[in-house]
Motif scaffolding. Structure first.
Motif, PDB file in Angstrom:
ATOM      1  N   THR A  17       0.853  -1.183   0.000  1.00  9.21           N
ATOM      2  CA  THR A  17       0.000   0.000   0.000  1.00  9.21           C
ATOM      3  C   THR A  17       0.894   1.240   0.000  1.00  9.21           C
ATOM      4  O   THR A  17       2.103   1.160   0.271  1.00  9.21           O
ATOM      5  CB  THR A  17      -0.903   0.043   1.243  1.00  9.21           C
ATOM      6  OG1 THR A  17      -0.077   0.176   2.417  1.00  9.21           O
ATOM      7  CG2 THR A  17      -1.764  -1.205   1.336  1.00  9.21           C
ATOM      8  N   LEU A  18       0.301   2.377  -0.313  1.00  7.71           N
ATOM      9  CA  LEU A  18       1.075   3.612  -0.309  1.00  7.71           C
ATOM     10  C   LEU A  18       1.666   3.883   1.072  1.00  7.71           C
ATOM     11  O   LEU A  18       2.804   4.345   1.188  1.00  7.71           O
ATOM     12  CB  LEU A  18       0.187   4.792  -0.733  1.00  7.71           C
ATOM     13  CG  LEU A  18       0.864   6.161  -0.732  1.00  7.71           C
ATOM     14  CD1 LEU A  18       1.973   6.213  -1.771  1.00  7.71           C
ATOM     15  CD2 LEU A  18      -0.155   7.272  -0.988  1.00  7.71           C
ATOM     16  N   ALA A  19       0.895   3.595   2.121  1.00  5.01           N
ATOM     17  CA  ALA A  19       1.395   3.812   3.477  1.00  5.01           C
ATOM     18  C   ALA A  19       2.634   2.961   3.740  1.00  5.01           C
ATOM     19  O   ALA A  19       3.637   3.447   4.296  1.00  5.01           O
ATOM     20  CB  ALA A  19       0.306   3.496   4.496  1.00  5.01           C
ATOM     21  N   GLU A  20       2.584   1.691   3.329  1.00  6.42           N
ATOM     22  CA  GLU A  20       3.715   0.791   3.543  1.00  6.42           C
ATOM     23  C   GLU A  20       4.907   1.190   2.682  1.00  6.42           C
ATOM     24  O   GLU A  20       6.048   1.205   3.150  1.00  6.42           O
ATOM     25  CB  GLU A  20       3.295  -0.642   3.228  1.00  6.42           C
ATOM     26  CG  GLU A  20       2.237  -1.204   4.174  1.00  6.42           C
ATOM     27  CD  GLU A  20       1.623  -2.497   3.670  1.00  6.42           C
ATOM     28  OE1 GLU A  20       1.075  -3.236   4.507  1.00  6.42           O
ATOM     29  OE2 GLU A  20       1.691  -2.759   2.446  1.00  6.42           O
ATOM     30  N   TYR A  21       4.613   1.522   1.437  1.00  6.49           N
ATOM     31  CA  TYR A  21       5.697   1.903   0.532  1.00  6.49           C
ATOM     32  C   TYR A  21       6.366   3.189   1.002  1.00  6.49           C
ATOM     33  O   TYR A  21       7.602   3.296   1.012  1.00  6.49           O
ATOM     34  CB  TYR A  21       5.167   2.073  -0.888  1.00  6.49           C
ATOM     35  CG  TYR A  21       6.231   2.514  -1.868  1.00  6.49           C
ATOM     36  CD1 TYR A  21       7.193   1.615  -2.317  1.00  6.49           C
ATOM     37  CD2 TYR A  21       6.291   3.834  -2.310  1.00  6.49           C
ATOM     38  CE1 TYR A  21       8.194   2.009  -3.190  1.00  6.49           C
ATOM     39  CE2 TYR A  21       7.279   4.246  -3.187  1.00  6.49           C
ATOM     40  CZ  TYR A  21       8.234   3.330  -3.620  1.00  6.49           C
ATOM     41  OH  TYR A  21       9.232   3.734  -4.485  1.00  6.49           O
ATOM     42  N   GLY A  22       5.552   4.163   1.401  1.00  8.02           N
ATOM     43  CA  GLY A  22       6.113   5.425   1.866  1.00  8.02           C
ATOM     44  C   GLY A  22       7.022   5.244   3.060  1.00  8.02           C
ATOM     45  O   GLY A  22       8.086   5.874   3.161  1.00  8.02           O
ATOM     46  N   GLU A  23       6.600   4.385   3.976  1.00  2.91           N
ATOM     47  CA  GLU A  23       7.426   4.127   5.160  1.00  2.91           C
ATOM     48  C   GLU A  23       8.762   3.506   4.773  1.00  2.91           C
ATOM     49  O   GLU A  23       9.801   3.811   5.370  1.00  2.91           O
ATOM     50  CB  GLU A  23       6.677   3.210   6.118  1.00  2.91           C
ATOM     51  CG  GLU A  23       7.422   2.929   7.412  1.00  2.91           C
ATOM     52  CD  GLU A  23       6.627   2.043   8.365  1.00  2.91           C
ATOM     53  OE1 GLU A  23       7.170   1.667   9.411  1.00  2.91           O
ATOM     54  OE2 GLU A  23       5.459   1.736   8.044  1.00  2.91           O
ATOM     55  N   SER A  24       8.750   2.655   3.754  1.00 11.54           N
ATOM     56  CA  SER A  24       9.972   1.950   3.356  1.00 11.54           C
ATOM     57  C   SER A  24      10.954   2.826   2.577  1.00 11.54           C
ATOM     58  O   SER A  24      12.154   2.546   2.572  1.00 11.54           O
ATOM     59  CB  SER A  24       9.614   0.710   2.526  1.00 11.54           C
ATOM     60  OG  SER A  24       9.088   1.100   1.256  1.00 11.54           O
TER      61      SER A  24
END
Length: 342
Positions: A17-24
């Motif tokens: 998800t965008l949230a997961e990708y952004g965090e990474s």
């Protein structure tokens, strides 16, 4: 997925998800920024981007999705700089997705959103111009929105009518609990509003940081009583919810009722959800509610803001002139005002 795999993109990365990708990738996306710039960018990412788009994968985010998210932030009264910082954070993360080969172009590079603020500024100068003209138009709008919703949920129309008749924000309507309603004196104590946050929707204090009391007119009392009865004696129950019991925001109302299409079909292209508040305040002003009382109902910090709803029409200007003429022609004592004998 096969195309991304051939390009060297790991399946886990492609399905994040965008949230997961952004965090990474945040450390790479924000590289080069000074601390004074990084902090507002990260705040915009946490408080606006994630609640609006974080559940989608980067490949599912389109120009239209970004447009709708930004429109929702503006409708929620976010400042111009807040929206700008939130978009900038999203642009940087999506640019990293381009470099990683997940997407081909950056859909967050949108234009034209500043025009929404020009409309908001016009609204502040003359909020009366955005008010609905009468009760018949309000009920016609409510019925049309219900008819366009997927399940013809009557609650959408109830929210619209209640917001207009109480001059409340949609977030405040969503935050209303059964215990906030005094059905003996028909008063509503506005204590909270529902707004987006990094973890989803939360309830917090009103925009003015203080509670206020709003009258419930006879036209909405049956509606309110029905909602109280539906709560089955639960004082903490929300007075208004979505069809599945969820909390309501201005964006939820817009999407569920196809608001933009409906208002265009009704010839009300200018109408936004916040115009329901303008409608209530304008009607109260025209009904003769004193400005100091209107300010209290609205929860305005400045009297100048409230006075914008008191713009007189030509008839009231003419009446003011007639009153002055009558005053000047009235007979008076040649010695000026005289004290009345006790």
């Amino acid at each position: 997925m096969q195309r991304l795999a051939r390009g060297g993109v790991h399946p886990d990365t492609a399905t994040m998800t965008l949230a997961e990708y952004g965090e990474s990738v945040m450390i790479f996306a924000m590289r080069g920024l000074e601390a004074k710039t990084l902090d507002p960018y990260l705040s915009g990412w946490r408080h606006r981007v994630i609640p609006s788009l974080g559940h989608l994968s980067p490949r599912m985010i389109t120009n239209g999705a970004v447009d709708r998210a930004v429109h929702g932030w503006i409708a929620d009264d976010c400042s111009r700089s807040t929206v700008k910082n939130s978009i900038a954070a999203l642009v940087r993360v999506m640019e990293q997705a381009v470099r990683d080969g997940i997407i081909d172009r950056n859909p967050a590079r949108i234009t034209g959103w500043q025009s929404q603020y020009r409309k908001a500024e016009d609204e502040l100068d003359d909020p009366r111009s955005l008010a609905l003209p009468d009760w018949a138009t309000l009920t016609r709008l409510a019925d049309a929105l219900v008819a366009r919703s997927a399940d013809h949920y009557r609650g959408w129309g109830n929210v619209v009518i209640f917001a207009a008749c109480t001059a409340a924000r949609i977030g405040e309507v969503s935050g209303c609990r059964v215990s906030d309603i005094d059905s003996t004196n028909w008063m509503w104590t506005v204590r909270r509003q529902t707004t987006p946050s990094p973890g989803g929707l939360v309830d917090k204090g009103t925009k003015g940081k203080r509670a206020r009391v709003v009258p419930l007119i006879g036209d909405v009392r049956d509606l309110v009583q029905q909602r109280i009865d539906a709560a089955q004696g639960r004082p903490d129950a929300r007075l208004f919810t979505g069809p599945r019991g969820g909390r309501i925001t201005t964006a939820v109302l817009r999407d569920a009722t196809h608001w933009d299409e409906v208002v265009s079909e009704l010839g009300l292209e200018h109408l936004r959800r916040h115009a329901l508040r303008h409608t209530g305040l304008t009607w109260m002003a025209d009904a003769g509610v004193p400005v100091h009382v209107l300010r209290t109902i609205a929860g305005h910090g400045s009297l100048t803001t409230t006075q914008r709803y008191l713009h007189p029409d030509r008839r009231t200007i003419t009446a003011a002139g007639d009153a002055l003429s009558a005053y000047l022609r009235a007979p008076r004592s040649p010695g000026g005002p005289q004290s009345r004998a006790l």
